[in-house]
Design a protein around this motif. Structure first.
Motif, mmCIF file in Angstrom:
data_model
loop_
_atom_site.group_PDB
_atom_site.id
_atom_site.type_symbol
_atom_site.label_atom_id
_atom_site.label_comp_id
_atom_site.label_asym_id
_atom_site.label_seq_id
_atom_site.Cartn_x
_atom_site.Cartn_y
_atom_site.Cartn_z
ATOM 1 N N THR A 163 0.838 -1.187 0.000
ATOM 2 C CA THR A 163 0.000 0.000 0.000
ATOM 3 C C THR A 163 0.871 1.233 0.000
ATOM 4 N N THR A 164 0.646 2.081 -1.004
ATOM 5 C CA THR A 164 1.456 3.294 -1.095
ATOM 6 C C THR A 164 0.612 4.543 -1.171
ATOM 7 N N ALA A 165 -0.707 4.369 -1.412
ATOM 8 C CA ALA A 165 -1.534 5.559 -1.630
ATOM 9 C C ALA A 165 -2.278 5.974 -0.380
ATOM 10 N N LEU A 166 -1.787 5.531 0.761
ATOM 11 C CA LEU A 166 -2.522 5.788 1.990
ATOM 12 C C LEU A 166 -1.675 6.608 2.939
ATOM 13 N N CYS A 167 -1.151 7.720 2.461
ATOM 14 C CA CYS A 167 -0.204 8.502 3.247
ATOM 15 C C CYS A 167 -0.809 8.988 4.539
ATOM 16 N N ALA A 168 -2.094 9.320 4.513
ATOM 17 C CA ALA A 168 -2.696 9.844 5.740
ATOM 18 C C ALA A 168 -2.667 8.810 6.830
ATOM 19 N N VAL A 169 -3.049 7.566 6.481
ATOM 20 C CA VAL A 169 -3.037 6.528 7.503
ATOM 21 C C VAL A 169 -1.626 6.140 7.864
ATOM 22 N N ALA A 170 -0.737 6.144 6.870
ATOM 23 C CA ALA A 170 0.640 5.800 7.163
ATOM 24 C C ALA A 170 1.234 6.786 8.139
ATOM 25 N N ALA A 171 0.981 8.053 7.906
ATOM 26 C CA ALA A 171 1.487 9.054 8.837
ATOM 27 C C ALA A 171 0.893 8.832 10.201
ATOM 28 N N ALA A 172 -0.383 8.430 10.217
ATOM 29 C CA ALA A 172 -1.008 8.139 11.506
ATOM 30 C C ALA A 172 -0.295 7.006 12.190
ATOM 31 N N SER A 173 0.066 5.987 11.400
ATOM 32 C CA SER A 173 0.711 4.833 12.007
ATOM 33 C C SER A 173 2.030 5.213 12.654
ATOM 34 N N VAL A 174 2.774 6.119 11.987
ATOM 35 C CA VAL A 174 4.039 6.541 12.576
ATOM 36 C C VAL A 174 3.784 7.233 13.891
ATOM 37 N N ALA A 175 2.821 8.142 13.873
ATOM 38 C CA ALA A 175 2.584 8.908 15.086
ATOM 39 C C ALA A 175 1.960 8.051 16.149
ATOM 40 N N LEU A 176 1.041 7.197 15.743
ATOM 41 C CA LEU A 176 0.444 6.333 16.735
ATOM 42 C C LEU A 176 1.476 5.349 17.248
ATOM 43 N N ALA A 177 2.422 5.041 16.384
ATOM 44 C CA ALA A 177 3.502 4.191 16.847
ATOM 45 C C ALA A 177 4.374 4.944 17.796
ATOM 46 N N ALA A 178 4.460 6.289 17.582
ATOM 47 C CA ALA A 178 5.321 7.085 18.519
ATOM 48 C C ALA A 178 4.526 7.459 19.702
ATOM 49 N N ALA B 276 6.955 -2.139 11.633
ATOM 50 C CA ALA B 276 6.609 -2.429 10.242
ATOM 51 C C ALA B 276 7.070 -3.818 9.823
ATOM 52 N N TYR B 277 6.359 -4.360 8.840
ATOM 53 C CA TYR B 277 6.685 -5.681 8.287
ATOM 54 C C TYR B 277 7.400 -5.564 6.944
ATOM 55 N N THR B 278 7.766 -4.341 6.578
ATOM 56 C CA THR B 278 8.615 -4.101 5.417
ATOM 57 C C THR B 278 9.614 -3.014 5.791
ATOM 58 N N ASP B 279 10.654 -2.900 4.991
ATOM 59 C CA ASP B 279 11.574 -1.777 5.159
ATOM 60 C C ASP B 279 10.917 -0.501 4.624
ATOM 61 N N ASP B 280 11.405 0.631 5.085
ATOM 62 C CA ASP B 280 10.981 1.926 4.554
ATOM 63 C C ASP B 280 9.472 2.112 4.630
ATOM 64 N N CYS B 281 8.904 1.844 5.807
ATOM 65 C CA CYS B 281 7.463 2.018 6.011
ATOM 66 C C CYS B 281 7.246 3.253 6.877
ATOM 67 N N TYR B 282 7.425 4.411 6.284
ATOM 68 C CA TYR B 282 7.128 5.686 6.934
ATOM 69 C C TYR B 282 7.876 5.879 8.247
ATOM 70 N N GLY B 283 9.090 5.358 8.315
ATOM 71 C CA GLY B 283 9.922 5.581 9.479
ATOM 72 C C GLY B 283 9.695 4.642 10.643
ATOM 73 N N LEU B 284 8.783 3.688 10.513
ATOM 74 C CA LEU B 284 8.564 2.730 11.597
ATOM 75 C C LEU B 284 9.760 1.789 11.740
ATOM 76 N N PRO B 285 10.100 1.396 12.967
ATOM 77 C CA PRO B 285 11.073 0.312 13.119
ATOM 78 C C PRO B 285 10.563 -0.937 12.405
ATOM 79 N N THR B 286 11.447 -1.837 12.069
ATOM 80 C CA THR B 286 11.082 -3.001 11.269
ATOM 81 C C THR B 286 11.178 -4.291 12.075
ATOM 82 N N VAL B 287 10.171 -5.142 11.933
ATOM 83 C CA VAL B 287 10.202 -6.474 12.518
ATOM 84 C C VAL B 287 11.072 -7.362 11.637
ATOM 85 N N PRO B 288 12.086 -8.036 12.174
ATOM 86 C CA PRO B 288 12.874 -8.950 11.352
ATOM 87 C C PRO B 288 11.994 -10.051 10.764
ATOM 88 N N ARG B 289 12.365 -10.501 9.599
ATOM 89 C CA ARG B 289 11.566 -11.519 8.905
ATOM 90 C C ARG B 289 11.293 -12.726 9.794
#
Length: 287
Positions: free
Chosen positions: A8-23, A150-163
Motif C-alpha cells: 500500500t502506497t496511496a494511503l499517506c494519511a493513515v501511514a502518517a497516523a501509524s508513525v505517530a500512533l507508533a510514537a 513495520a513488516y517491510t523496510d521503509d514504512c514511513y519511518g517505523l522500526p522493522t520487525v525482522p523476517r
C-alpha cells in the motif's frame, strides 16, 4: 477484493497516523491461532467457532482483503486501530492516553458494530478496556501486531520487525489478548502502516490469518477538524467499504466527534454498519 502481492502506497494519511500512533473461496480456510478464554474472564459473547476467512492465495500466501462486494447492498464496516508500540510505556506512564473510552461509549450509544484492530502492547496497557471490548458482542477484536513495528523496510519511518520474527509478533499479540481476558479474537490481521510485501505475506501464512486493509481513509490522525474527517468518510464510502479510523485520544482527538456525524449521515443514505467478519463472509469467506 483479494490482493495477493501489493504494497500500500496511496494511503499517506493513515501511514502518517501509524508513525505517530507508533510514537499511538472454494478452498477450506485455516484457523488462526486463537488464545483460550481467560478463566477469570467471565461469560463470553457468543462467537462463531470458525470465523470467516479467505482462502490462501497462490503459493499459499496470506490473502489480503480490502473491501466487501459492491453489489450486495449498502453495508459498511467502521474499523478502529488501537495503536501502541512496544516502547511507549514511558509515555503512557507520563499520562499520554492511547485509548479513547468516549469514542467506544459513543459507538455503543449509537449501536454501531465495529472491528477494533488492537496491538498486543495496547492490550497490556489497557487490559480492562480490551476485555470489555472483547466481551461485548457489538465489537470484534482483531490483530494489529504486538509491537506496531513495520513488516517491510521503509514504512514511513517505523522500526522493522525482522523476517524471522514476523509470525511470532502476531502470535505474541494473541497471547496478550488472552492475558487481558479477550475470549475470541478474530483471525484477521492489519499490517502496521498498511505496508506489506510478498515476504511478509509468506511469513504470516502459517498463522492462518486474513490480512485486512481498507478502501476509505478517514484522515482522523492528528486532525483538528471533525467535520473535515466526517466529510472525507462520507465522500469516500461505497457499498462494501472498510473505513480505517483510530481510537487513540492523543493522536486522533476528533474521531469521536466525527463519528457522531458519520453514523447518522451514512444511515440517512441507507447504509447498515457491519463488522469486518460479515464483509469477509459476503466476499466468499468460509466458516
Amino acid at each position: 477484493m483479494i490482493l495477493l502481492v501489493r504494497r500500500t502506497t496511496a494511503l499517506c494519511a493513515v501511514a502518517a497516523a501509524s508513525v505517530a500512533l507508533a510514537a499511538c473461496g472454494a478452498a477450506e480456510s485455516r484457523q488462526a491461532p486463537r488464545p483460550a478464554p481467560s478463566a477469570s474472564a467471565g461469560p463470553s459473547k457468543a462467537a462463531p467457532s470458525r470465523p470467516p476467512t479467505l482462502a490462501p492465495g497462490p503459493a499459499g500466501l496470506t490473502p489480503v482483503f480490502e473491501h466487501g462486494p459492491r453489489a450486495d447492498g449498502k453495508i459498511v464496516a467502521l474499523t478502529f486501530d488501537a495503536d501502541m508500540t512496544a516502547d511507549e510505556g514511558p509515555r503512557a506512564a507520563a499520562g499520554e492516553r492511547f485509548d479513547n473510552p468516549q469514542l467506544i461509549a459513543t459507538l455503543r450509544r449509537l449501536k454501531v458494530p465495529a472491528t477494533v484492530f488492537m496491538t498486543g502492547r495496547w492490550a497490556e496497557e489497557y487490559p480492562d478496556e480490551a476485555r470489555s471490548l472483547g466481551l461485548d458482542p457489538q465489537f470484534e477484536i482483531a490483530n494489529h501486531s504486538y509491537s506496531h513495528y513495520a513488516y517491510t523496510d521503509d514504512c514511513y519511518g517505523l522500526p522493522t520487525v525482522p523476517r524471522e520474527r514476523m509470525r511470532s509478533d502476531v502470535e505474541r499479540a494473541y497471547t496478550a489478548f488472552a492475558k487481558a481476558g479477550v475470549p475470541d479474537p478474530m483471525p484477521y490481521f492489519r499490517f502496521p502502516g498498511g505496508c506489506y510485501d510478498r515476504t511478509a505475506l509468506g511469513e504470516l501464512a502459517p498463522a492462518g490469518v486474513t490480512a485486512v486493509q481498507w478502501d476509505v481513509v478517514s484522515g482522523d490522525a492528528f486532525a483538528t477538524d471533525a467535520d473535515a474527517v466526517a466529510r472525507q468518510v462520507l465522500d469516500g464510502v461505497r457499498p462494501g467499504s472498510v473505513v480505517v479510523m483510530h481510537c487513540t485520544r492523543s493522536a486522533a482527538p476528533v474521531t469521536e466527534r466525527a463519528v457522531r456525524t458519520i453514523v447518522p449521515g451514512l444511515r440517512e443514505r441507507g447504509y447498515r454498519f457491519v463488522k469486518v467478519s460479515e464483509l469477509i463472509d459476503a466476499a466468499g469467506g468460509r466458516r
